[in-house]
Design a protein around this motif. Structure first.
Motif, PDB file in Angstrom:
ATOM      1  N   PHE A 130       0.875  -1.181   0.000  1.00  0.00           N
ATOM      2  CA  PHE A 130       0.000   0.000   0.000  1.00  0.00           C
ATOM      3  C   PHE A 130       0.908   1.226   0.000  1.00  0.00           C
ATOM      4  CE2 PHE A 130       0.982  -1.039   4.335  1.00  0.00           C
ATOM      5  CZ  PHE A 130       1.151   0.172   4.983  1.00  0.00           C
ATOM      6  N   ASN A 131       0.322   2.389  -0.151  1.00  0.00           N
ATOM      7  CA  ASN A 131       1.100   3.635  -0.157  1.00  0.00           C
ATOM      8  C   ASN A 131       1.375   4.059   1.281  1.00  0.00           C
ATOM      9  OD1 ASN A 131       2.264   6.107  -0.495  1.00  0.00           O
ATOM     10  ND2 ASN A 131       0.633   6.994  -1.737  1.00  0.00           N
ATOM     11  N   ILE A 132       2.585   3.787   1.750  1.00  0.00           N
ATOM     12  CA  ILE A 132       2.925   4.090   3.146  1.00  0.00           C
ATOM     13  C   ILE A 132       2.854   5.596   3.418  1.00  0.00           C
ATOM     14  CG2 ILE A 132       4.704   3.836   4.932  1.00  0.00           C
ATOM     15  CD1 ILE A 132       5.825   1.488   3.286  1.00  0.00           C
ATOM     16  N   ALA A 133       3.088   6.406   2.387  1.00  0.00           N
ATOM     17  CA  ALA A 133       3.082   7.860   2.558  1.00  0.00           C
ATOM     18  C   ALA A 133       1.680   8.441   2.602  1.00  0.00           C
ATOM     19  CB  ALA A 133       3.875   8.515   1.424  1.00  0.00           C
ATOM     20  N   SER A 134       0.672   7.626   2.323  1.00  0.00           N
ATOM     21  CA  SER A 134      -0.710   8.103   2.358  1.00  0.00           C
ATOM     22  C   SER A 134      -1.302   7.894   3.747  1.00  0.00           C
ATOM     23  CB  SER A 134      -1.559   7.348   1.335  1.00  0.00           C
ATOM     24  OG  SER A 134      -2.940   7.575   1.580  1.00  0.00           O
ATOM     25  N   PRO A 135      -1.608   8.974   4.474  1.00  0.00           N
ATOM     26  CA  PRO A 135      -2.195   8.819   5.807  1.00  0.00           C
ATOM     27  C   PRO A 135      -3.490   8.011   5.794  1.00  0.00           C
ATOM     28  CG  PRO A 135      -1.488  11.083   5.463  1.00  0.00           C
ATOM     29  CD  PRO A 135      -1.381  10.392   4.134  1.00  0.00           C
ATOM     30  N   LYS A 136      -4.291   8.190   4.731  1.00  0.00           N
ATOM     31  CA  LYS A 136      -5.560   7.472   4.669  1.00  0.00           C
ATOM     32  C   LYS A 136      -5.336   5.978   4.517  1.00  0.00           C
ATOM     33  CE  LYS A 136     -10.073   7.356   2.440  1.00  0.00           C
ATOM     34  NZ  LYS A 136     -10.178   5.897   2.596  1.00  0.00           N
ATOM     35  N   GLN A 137      -4.496   5.607   3.533  1.00  0.00           N
ATOM     36  CA  GLN A 137      -4.241   4.175   3.323  1.00  0.00           C
ATOM     37  C   GLN A 137      -3.562   3.562   4.539  1.00  0.00           C
ATOM     38  OE1 GLN A 137      -2.546   2.905  -0.435  1.00  0.00           O
ATOM     39  NE2 GLN A 137      -3.381   4.704  -1.504  1.00  0.00           N
ATOM     40  N   LEU A 138      -2.633   4.280   5.136  1.00  0.00           N
ATOM     41  CA  LEU A 138      -1.943   3.775   6.313  1.00  0.00           C
ATOM     42  C   LEU A 138      -2.918   3.570   7.465  1.00  0.00           C
ATOM     43  CD1 LEU A 138       0.656   3.028   7.813  1.00  0.00           C
ATOM     44  CD2 LEU A 138       0.976   5.457   8.316  1.00  0.00           C
ATOM     45  N   GLY A 139      -3.803   4.554   7.673  1.00  0.00           N
ATOM     46  CA  GLY A 139      -4.788   4.444   8.745  1.00  0.00           C
ATOM     47  C   GLY A 139      -5.716   3.259   8.543  1.00  0.00           C
ATOM     48  N   ASP A 140      -6.142   3.058   7.300  1.00  0.00           N
ATOM     49  CA  ASP A 140      -7.030   1.922   7.004  1.00  0.00           C
ATOM     50  C   ASP A 140      -6.333   0.595   7.286  1.00  0.00           C
ATOM     51  OD1 ASP A 140      -8.959   3.718   6.242  1.00  0.00           O
ATOM     52  OD2 ASP A 140      -8.583   3.504   4.079  1.00  0.00           O
ATOM     53  N   VAL A 141      -5.051   0.502   6.931  1.00  0.00           N
ATOM     54  CA  VAL A 141      -4.299  -0.740   7.161  1.00  0.00           C
ATOM     55  C   VAL A 141      -4.125  -0.999   8.652  1.00  0.00           C
ATOM     56  CG1 VAL A 141      -2.034  -1.839   6.941  1.00  0.00           C
ATOM     57  CG2 VAL A 141      -3.090  -0.746   4.956  1.00  0.00           C
ATOM     58  N   LEU A 142      -3.703   0.031   9.400  1.00  0.00           N
ATOM     59  CA  LEU A 142      -3.408  -0.160  10.827  1.00  0.00           C
ATOM     60  C   LEU A 142      -4.657  -0.393  11.657  1.00  0.00           C
ATOM     61  CD1 LEU A 142      -0.643   2.543  11.483  1.00  0.00           C
ATOM     62  CD2 LEU A 142      -0.343   0.096  11.032  1.00  0.00           C
ATOM     63  N   PHE A 143      -5.727   0.340  11.360  1.00  0.00           N
ATOM     64  CA  PHE A 143      -6.871   0.349  12.276  1.00  0.00           C
ATOM     65  C   PHE A 143      -8.098  -0.413  11.775  1.00  0.00           C
ATOM     66  CE2 PHE A 143      -4.513   4.391  13.073  1.00  0.00           C
ATOM     67  CZ  PHE A 143      -3.938   3.982  14.262  1.00  0.00           C
ATOM     68  N   ASP A 144      -8.255  -0.523  10.452  1.00  0.00           N
ATOM     69  CA  ASP A 144      -9.374  -1.316   9.932  1.00  0.00           C
ATOM     70  C   ASP A 144      -8.941  -2.753   9.648  1.00  0.00           C
ATOM     71  OD1 ASP A 144     -11.296   0.637  10.079  1.00  0.00           O
ATOM     72  OD2 ASP A 144     -11.016   1.344   8.024  1.00  0.00           O
TER      73      ASP A 144
END
Length: 953
Positions: free
Chosen positions: A600-614
């Protein structure tokens, strides 16, 4: 008989408007008072009186007493947030201002200002008045008649809008102004929490009133509404519609007398107005009032035609004052100033196009000779360079502006030929070297650097208006446009008016007609000279002359010298390091994808948040924030949950590595000056409120030092050649030593005087054990307390940093204050002093104003309290190293040494030292840094030499 003109001002609407117009750039005086709303209202009042010349005027206020609307509709205005503290604090001053203008303050308990204005407007109509209700509130449209108008204040540089019957009917789509009440009854008014009918917006409300004429007729004939959904909405909310109309109706029988004599326009009362404006420090406004405003009361109505009910054009209106005689073309420059742009209030202040001035073009050898002869007879001369580039090292001279008398200036143009330009500037060489003439300028460091490119050295006493104002008001802006408006009530020409706005099409000074540049440059020198005259008394008043004359001004040419010198960078080392970092980044990236189960795009806060928390659910019930409703993945948030899963630390590592690579490793080589082959940072002397220097292009203050990878960057900073070494000189624990000095705490002073490690000494006292029994963990905790205390750390903060229970942290702090009672006493006393006077001071008298020190908002107040404790320490530290830099520079020049200072970072100096001079330089640096200030506490300086900055640090 000509009609009498009454202006009724809606005070709170205008105060709110002024406050929020300047909210991003608030006007704060030296006492910490936010004067934005006061100044905005004052300018509004002045503008109306000066431009519209009313025969009668009054200002209406709300009161705290509940009104009939609150009684009958509990939710009326209930959703409104409490007004900001600064705004509420402005209201008493606005009322004093109105009274000083001898204008009636109008209010009646139980009624709103709208009701008072409406009642008086209708009573005035019967007395033959033309009445203008000054407010941005659309509700007032219901009161408009042939003799009553809405006067909507100007905004965004446009003129005022005046709504008569025609304008109101067109705006609301009604036949009669009173139908505005019906429109609002259906549509509602979010500002006042008037509900209206749910689902009926502005467009539908207009259509229904056009069809039925009134709410009452609508409710009696709902069967005629063709749209079934709309019919149901109306029928189900009949009472809401009736209530909303009642709330929107301005009351016209308020028990208030129409006193024609009391409302008559009078002259301001100087005995009340002058001390009030002095207290508020509205000096420019005071000058404007007492020099420009002439109110002559008379028994007869003034010969004034009623205003036309159309948008005013301030450029063409017959009420625009006639321009003052001037030497320049009247239409050369006419852009509105910042205040005008923000508030829309028409600006009548002086500017280039309406001020008499003489700016002379000096474009021949004979004229230059005559000018130089005049310069040599002056004691004070202001100069300003016009150039081709904002980077002084790359800039070429386009012109030189000079002023030594108010409203007079000279402009010397320079040709594109560098040889011809050099010959012209050489004519002025003796003038710049003349030490008996004080040289004045705005941001002189730039001009001095530009002139140095041409071999010109500026000698004698220097006065920089930017730095003078920085000393006076460190938290404010210091650009000339702002200072001219604030102190001279003068609106300067902007650079964009000459060369266009920033972008590909922006020109430069060489592309502008020389007559226009003459006016622009002449104004710069002229206004800067005038600012010099008004800032000197301000420095004296606040006892800031020592700080200005002995620290900031002498430091300025030192910084110019350091910037010109630059520092050599090892490009090869950075290139190799970039490759290593790239490999590390790829490996960390691989581990993150493996842990996440996919890329995923590690630099994208949205994608990162979805990976970590969803997807991974690292935190249960994680909350989404902001308008975007996405998870926060800030460093602060991730650091707190790093223990929950290895991927979090990997992400933090990834961010650290990529930032290091892009911000420094790749960026530094690109900033090397091709002419010198060296890196030249720019030091900002007038930015930080504490007095510390900052730097840009690149920002060397933020080069990482805590991590091993970050420290590696310092390896790239190397001596100029094999005959030199880098020397780093760093103050040891300077802020703790200053705490011992300023608090006078005996135990802390003894530790430093006996050369006992302060963290070990603190641990022994806090944990109540002998020095030899202090463990490494005790020392680590005590080090955190020592440094935390000077930043006002709390038990919660200490517990979080040390990873210990809050109760243990509280016990450590309690023991600390028992063992260092002088420190505790100092912290309490400095906060109390800040509350009393609104500021704290360094040992050299540098002030840090704390606007929120008495705030009712706990968060803001506690932040100000922490600054009250730390600012004197950090500021005194900044003053010390500045003094040391001045003295070191002077010693090098006197001894004609080849060694140079090349960097200053926080409490550290970096020098490029000629090897045969190492011992002599070490002695000079150590002596001047230790003895910059005469203190009781011993000062220690760590000095090392090496082949790169990391090894020398």
């Amino acid at each position: 008989m000509q009609p009498k003109k009454l202006f009724l001002l809606d005070a709170m609407a205008l105060i709110y408007r002024a406050f929020y117009a300047l909210n991003k750039n608030p006007r704060i005086n030296s006492k910490g008072l936010n004067t934005s709303a006061i100044l905005g209202f004052a300018n509004t009042l002045y503008d109306v009186i000066q431009k519209e010349k009313p025969t009668h005027i009054g200002v209406a206020f709300d009161t705290h007493a509940p009104t009939v609307r609150h009684t009958e509709f509990v939710d009326y205005k209930a959703h409104r947030e409490k007004a900001p503290e600064d705004l509420l604090g402005s209201i008493p001053y606005v009322q004093q201002l109105i009274e000083a203008f001898d204008i009636p303050v109008l209010y009646v308990d139980g009624y709103e200002a709208d009701d008072v204005i409406g009642t008086l407007a209708k009573k005035a109509e019967k007395q033959g008045f033309c009445t203008y209700m000054m407010t941005p509130d659309k509700d007032f449209g219901q009161l408009v008649s042939d003799c009553i108008w809405m006067y909507k204040p100007p905004k965004f540089g446009n003129g005022a809008e005046i709504w008569g019957v025609k304008e109101v009917c067109e705006r609301f789509g009604v036949e009669r102004p009173e139908q505005v009440i019906d429109i609002l009854g259906l549509w509602g008014d979010a500002a006042d929490n008037i509900p209206g009918i749910p689902g009926i917006g502005e467009v539908k409300a207009k259509a229904l009133i056009q069809q039925f004429g009134s709410i009452e007729n609508l409710l009696a004939n709902t069967h005629e509404i063709k749209n079934e959904k709309e019919r149901l909405k109306v029928e189900q909310n009949k009472q809401m519609a009736i209530d909303s109309k009642m709330l929107a109706t301005i009351i016209l029988d308020v028990p208030v007398d129409f006193d024609e004599d009391a409302l008559r326009l009078k002259e301001p009362d100087p005995a009340k107005l002058k001390p009030l404006l002095d207290e508020l420090e509205l000096h420019a406004f005071a000058k404007r009032v007492f020099t420009n405003l002439s109110l002559k009361p008379s028994g007869k109505a003034q010969n004034i035609e009623p205003l036309q009910s159309s948008n005013l054009n301030p450029q063409t209106s017959s009420r625009t004052p006639s321009p003052v005689t001037r030497h320049s073309s009247p239409d050369l420059f006419s852009a509105p100033d910042l205040f005008s742009e923000l508030t829309g209030i028409e600006d009548h202040s002086p500017r280039l196009s309406n001020t008499e001035h003489t700016y002379v073009l000096v474009d021949t050898k004979e004229k230059r000779t005559d000018l130089i002869a005049q310069l040599n007879q002056q004691k004070i001369v202001c100069f300003d360079t016009e150039t081709t580039n904002i980077d002084a090292l790359y800039a070429e001279l386009v012109g030189l502006a000079i002023s030594f008398e108010k409203n007079k200036a000279f402009y010397v143009p320079f040709p594109e030929s560098q040889a011809e330009s050099q010959a012209i500037i050489d004519e002025f060489k003796d003038f710049f070297a003349n030490e008996t003439i004080e040289k004045v300028g705005q941001n002189l460091k730039y001009d001095i650097t530009v002139l140095a490119n041409y071999g010109i050295s500026v000698k004698g006493t220097l006065f920089d208006t930017m730095l003078a104002h920085y000393i006076i008001d460190p938290d404010s802006r210091h650009n000339m446009d702002f200072l001219a408006k604030a102190y001279l009530d003068y609106s300067t020409v902007s650079i964009e008016e000459l060369i266009g706005k920033k972008g590909a099409k922006q020109g430069n000074m060489r592309s502008v007609n020389v007559d226009q540049v003459k006016e622009y440059a002449g104004e710069d020198a002229d206004i800067t000279l005038q600012l010099h005259d008004v800032l000197i008394p301000e420095l004296k008043k606040d006892k800031l002359e020592f700080l200005f004359r002995n620290i900031e001004m002498p430091l300025m040419p030192v910084l110019a010298s350091i910037e010109r010198e630059g520092v050599r960078i090892d490009e090869k080392m950075l290139g190799e390091y970039a490759q290593n970092l790239s490999s590390e980044i790829r490996e960390v990236e691989r581990q993150i994808y493996e842990a996440a189960g996919g890329s995923f795009n590690i630099a994208s806060p949205k994608q990162l948040g979805d990976v970590l928390f969803d997807k991974m659910k690292i935190v249960e019930k994680a909350k989404k924030t902001g308008k975007s409703q996405q998870y926060s993945t800030s460093e602060d948030i991730l650091s707190k949950i790093a223990h929950k899963h290895p991927i979090v630390q990997l992400i933090l590592d990834y961010r650290s590595l990529t930032k290091l690579k892009s911000t420094y490793v790749e960026a530094l080589p690109a900033l090397i000056n091709p002419k010198t082959g060296r890196l030249h940072t720019s030091f900002n002397q007038a930015v930080t409120a504490t007095g510390r220097l900052s730097s840009t292009n690149p920002n060397l203050q933020n080069i990482p030092i805590r991590t091993e990878r970050g420290r590696e960057i310092r390896k790239a900073f190397i001596p100029r050649n094999e005959d030199y070494v880098l020397m780093a000189a760093d103050y040891s624990q300077i802020e703790l030593r200053l705490m011992a000095e300023m608090s006078g705490d005996e135990h802390m002073l003894d530790a430093f005087k006996n050369n006992i490690d302060i963290h070990t000494a603190t641990a022994a006292k806090v944990y109540k054990v002998p020095l030899e029994e202090v463990t490494s963990e005790m020392r680590r905790h005590s080090k955190m307390v020592n440094f935390g205390i000077i930043y006002g750390i709390s038990a919660f903060g200490l517990a979080d940093r040390l990873g210990i229970p809050k109760s243990d942290a509280a016990e450590i702090i309690r023991n600390y204050f028992e063992q260092y009672p002088g420190v505790h006493k100092y912290m309490i006393s400095i906060v109390e002093k800040a509350r009393e006077q609104g500021y704290v001071e360094t040992l050299c008298g540098r002030r840090r104003y704390l606007h929120d020190i008495n705030s009712a908002n706990r968060t803001l107040r506690e932040y100000a309290e922490r600054n009250a404790i730390n600012a004197p320490l950090q500021g005194s530290s900044a003053d010390m190293i500045k003094i040391a830099m001045i003295r070191i520079h002077d010693a090098f020049e006197k001894k004609n040494l080849k060694s140079k200072m090349v960097l200053q970072v926080h409490d550290e100096l970096v020098l490029d030292v000629y090897k045969p001079e190492v011992d002599e330089v070490r002695q000079i640096v150590e002596h001047e840094m230790k003895h910059a200030l005469q203190l009781n506490v011993p000062i220690e300086v760590e000095i090392k030499t090496a082949q790169n900055w990391l090894e020398a640090h």
